[in-house]
Design an enzyme around this catalytic site. Structure first.
Site, PDB file in Angstrom:
ATOM      1  N   ASP A   1     111.364  66.725 -47.214  1.00 26.22           N
ATOM      2  CA  ASP A   1     110.781  67.257 -45.954  1.00 26.22           C
ATOM      3  C   ASP A   1     110.631  68.911 -46.109  1.00 26.22           C
ATOM      4  O   ASP A   1     111.553  69.406 -46.230  1.00 26.22           O
ATOM      5  CB  ASP A   1     111.022  66.667 -44.852  1.00 26.22           C
TER       6      ASP A   1
ATOM      7  N   ASP B   1     114.693  69.083 -52.382  1.00 28.17           N
ATOM      8  CA  ASP B   1     114.408  68.487 -51.026  1.00 28.17           C
ATOM      9  C   ASP B   1     113.299  67.935 -50.935  1.00 28.17           C
ATOM     10  O   ASP B   1     112.100  68.416 -51.582  1.00 28.17           O
ATOM     11  CB  ASP B   1     115.010  69.502 -50.180  1.00 28.17           C
TER      12      ASP B   1
ATOM     13  N   SER C   1     117.118  62.146 -45.253  1.00 26.97           N
ATOM     14  CA  SER C   1     116.367  61.270 -44.738  1.00 26.97           C
ATOM     15  C   SER C   1     116.455  59.901 -45.560  1.00 26.97           C
ATOM     16  O   SER C   1     116.702  59.614 -46.422  1.00 26.97           O
ATOM     17  CB  SER C   1     114.778  61.501 -44.701  1.00 26.97           C
TER      18      SER C   1
END
Length: 248
Positions: free
Chosen positions: A14, A12, A138
């Site tokens: 963030d 991942d 995102s």
């Protein structure tokens, strides 16, 4: 599983490689604090937005799903609208776009800070010819990786834009992680997923991956309960850079 035995590592972004989860959370807080004070939207006084809402309803999910979850928690219904809705529109997508504008303005003003050890870990994996992917809900993953100086260390990016084009559901569904594994020719059972969000950990578990949770605020117990095989506090702790072949 030994790191040296894995087919690939899927990160991942963030909250794992970059310290941008806090920037997202700040933008969300500003959005919902303003929204909950709007008498056109809220009857009475809804419970104020808090950091707990971010980890419970938003973290790791596609943008509009996070908006929907927070609104539902306060009994608020708004039209979905379209992905191109103006930020001023009181629709789910309009609110999501308003938040995204605030996020992009923040990283443009302040830049993006990788977590300590991010470059070291990615460089070590590259030296061992272990493929690396970023799998993020995102739509800003490419911009964030570029601003952090990490893009050249990543082989594949599966982000919200790619998921939309391919029609893949976002986390906690495993589809985006499975897509990254497919592109890298990696077997899920021999592939490591690294996540800080409960929804992302659940996605990794559902896909049959070996899941490492990084506790950046979600809580170790929550990460374990949603499927993490191990929970650590720092990338260097997980990979043991001095002894990179030690068991995780």
């Amino acid at each position: 599983m030994k790191l040296s035995d894995c087919d690939a590592v899927l990160f991942d972004l963030d909250g794992v490689l970059t310290d941008t989860a806090a920037v997202h959370e700040k933008a969300w807080a500003a959005l919902f604090t303003e929204l909950f004070a709007n008498p056109e939207i809220c009857i009475g006084e809804p419970t104020p937005y808090s950091t707990a809402d971010y980890f419970k309803y938003i973290d790791g999910k596609p943008r509009n799903q996070g908006v929907l979850a927070v609104l539902a928690s306060r009994g608020i219904e708004l039209p979905l609208g379209g992905l191109a809705d103006e930020p001023s529109r009181l629709t789910v997508n309009g609110l999501g776009n308003r938040k995204n504008g605030a996020f992009l303005a923040a990283i443009d003003a302040d830049g993006v800070r990788p977590y300590p050890g991010s470059s070291d870990v990615l460089e070590w994996l590259a030296a061992q010819s272990i493929p690396r992917a970023v799998v993020s809900s995102s739509r800003n993953a490419e911009a964030v990786l570029g601003a952090a100086g990490l893009r050249d260390l990543i082989d594949v990016v599966i982000d919200g834009n790619e998921a939309s084009v391919l029609g893949l559901p976002g986390k906690p569904a495993p589809d985006t992680y499975l897509r990254a594994a497919e592109v890298l020719c990696a077997v899920p059972e021999r592939t490591i997923v690294v996540e800080d969000a409960v929804s992302g950990v659940a996605a990794g578990r559902a896909g049959g991956f070996w899941v490492v949770g990084i506790d950046r605020g979600a809580g170790g117990n929550n990460l374990f309960e949603n499927g993490a095989d191990t929970v650590i506090a720092d990338l260097a702790e997980m990979f043991g850079l001095e002894t990179p072949s030690k068991p995780l």
